[in-house]
Design an enzyme around this catalytic site. Structure first.
Site, PDB file in Angstrom:
ATOM      1  CG  ASP A 126       9.252 -20.307 -18.929  1.00  0.00           C
ATOM      2  OD1 ASP A 126       8.209 -19.628 -18.992  1.00  0.00           O
ATOM      3  OD2 ASP A 126      10.020 -20.453 -19.895  1.00  0.00           O
ATOM      4  CB  CYS A 127       4.252 -21.932 -15.235  1.00  0.00           C
ATOM      5  SG  CYS A 127       5.358 -22.865 -14.160  1.00  0.00           S
ATOM      6  CE  LYS A 128       6.531 -18.516 -22.173  1.00  0.00           C
ATOM      7  NZ  LYS A 128       7.489 -19.497 -21.628  1.00  0.00           N
ATOM      8  NE  ARG A 129       0.516 -23.056 -14.639  1.00  0.00           N
ATOM      9  CZ  ARG A 129       0.773 -24.043 -15.462  1.00  0.00           C
ATOM     10  NH1 ARG A 129       0.690 -23.854 -16.762  1.00  0.00           N
ATOM     11  NH2 ARG A 129       1.119 -25.230 -15.020  1.00  0.00           N
TER      12      ARG A 129
END
Length: 304
Positions: free
Chosen positions: A98-101
């Site tokens: 879960d990094c929302k890159r």
């Protein structure tokens, strides 16, 4: 990778994802005593995560590891993130980073290689983080998503694009109406369906999924009806206020179509009076079992 997740969900009859959003403050006091630096923090967070993974890996199909909770502890925290990802994979879990890159062009390609693909060094292709799935932000447009789609096609991975998030203020932007009459979240959902159109698997869902919060059931129901081939990552259950009844609309007639994340409700369950006297790992397992029962009561048999 979505097909593999669905198969595990059906086999376990459990659409649960355990969120390892592990703040050092969540750990029991005895694990925090005398810790004075990031190295010590990371060591104990890793131990905490591994014990929870051991306790739940046979009853849940997936975990989500939120990198922000690790980055704030510097290089040692990033190592704890990587160690947690690798340990969970070795235990057979599907791992969502879960990094929302997001970015565009070559920068987006770098993010995609880091979490979903490989980087060439000295004639070798090396993996930085061996996640199975990654959350991404699509609000920079198609050229910020295409590099991720390229990697998931090459490496049998998946992404989840932010569409309708669970936070209370999400409507400040996502619920604005466009000139076409569509809401922003609705238009984003249609783009997600388009981006994943040629990656649809045997269960009818593509490798380009959507983040759709349980806390907004009206929008979630609309998106489920609109996005026939988009698999949902569903945050907001439990501590954020989402209930099983609220998120029922995220699933199709087979009881498929999504995986439900719970973070604090599981990893901090030992602080809940309902699990009084249990160690944190045993409490996490009990909370997962209770969550599975709660969801199954509303969703029914999965894969029916």
């Amino acid at each position: 990778m979505v097909d593999k997740l669905i198969e595990k969900i059906i086999a376990m009859q459990n659409p649960t994802c355990v969120g390892l959003d592990t703040d050092f403050g969540y750990l029991p006091d005895e694990m925090k005593n005398d810790v004075t630096d990031f190295e010590g923090v990371a060591k104990h967070i890793t131990e905490f995560n591994k014990n929870i993974i051991d306790a739940v890996c046979d009853i849940v199909p997936s975990v989500k590891v939120q990198i922000a909770y690790y980055e704030m502890y510097g290089e040692y925290g990033v190592k704890a993130f990587n160690d947690t990802v690798n340990y969970a994979k070795n235990k057979g879990l599907i791992v969502i980073a879960d990094c929302k890159r997001n970015d565009i062009g070559s920068t987006a390609s770098c993010y995609a290689k880091a979490y979903l693909g490989a980087t060439e060094v000295g004639g070798k292709n090396l993996n930085a983080f061996k996640a199975d799935m990654l959350t991404v932000n699509g609000y920079l447009g198609s050229d910020g998503i295409e590099p991720f789609v390229k990697e998931i096609k090459q490496h049998d991975k998946s992404i989840f694009v932010l569409v309708k998030t669970s936070n209370p203020s999400s409507g400040e932007f996502q619920n604005l109406k466009l000139g076409s009459g569509e809401y922003v979240y609705e238009h984003m959902g249609k783009l997600v369906e388009k981006w994943g159109a040629d990656t649809v698997g045997k269960y009818g869902y593509s490798e380009v999924g959507a983040v759709v919060g349980a806390t907004h059931p009206e929008e979630a129901e609309h998106l489920r009806n609109l996005l026939k081939t988009t698999f949902f990552l569903i945050p907001g259950y439990g501590a954020q206020g989402g209930s099983a009844q609220m998120l029922k609309v995220c699933f199709d007639k087979r009881g498929l179509g999504g995986v439900v994340n719970s973070s604090r409700g599981i990893i901090c369950a030992y602080k809940n009076a309902a699990y009084s006297g249990m160690g944190y790992a045993a409490a996490a397992r009990a909370a997962c079992m209770d969550m599975q029962k709660d969801l199954s009561t509303v969703i029914g048999k999965l894969g029916r």
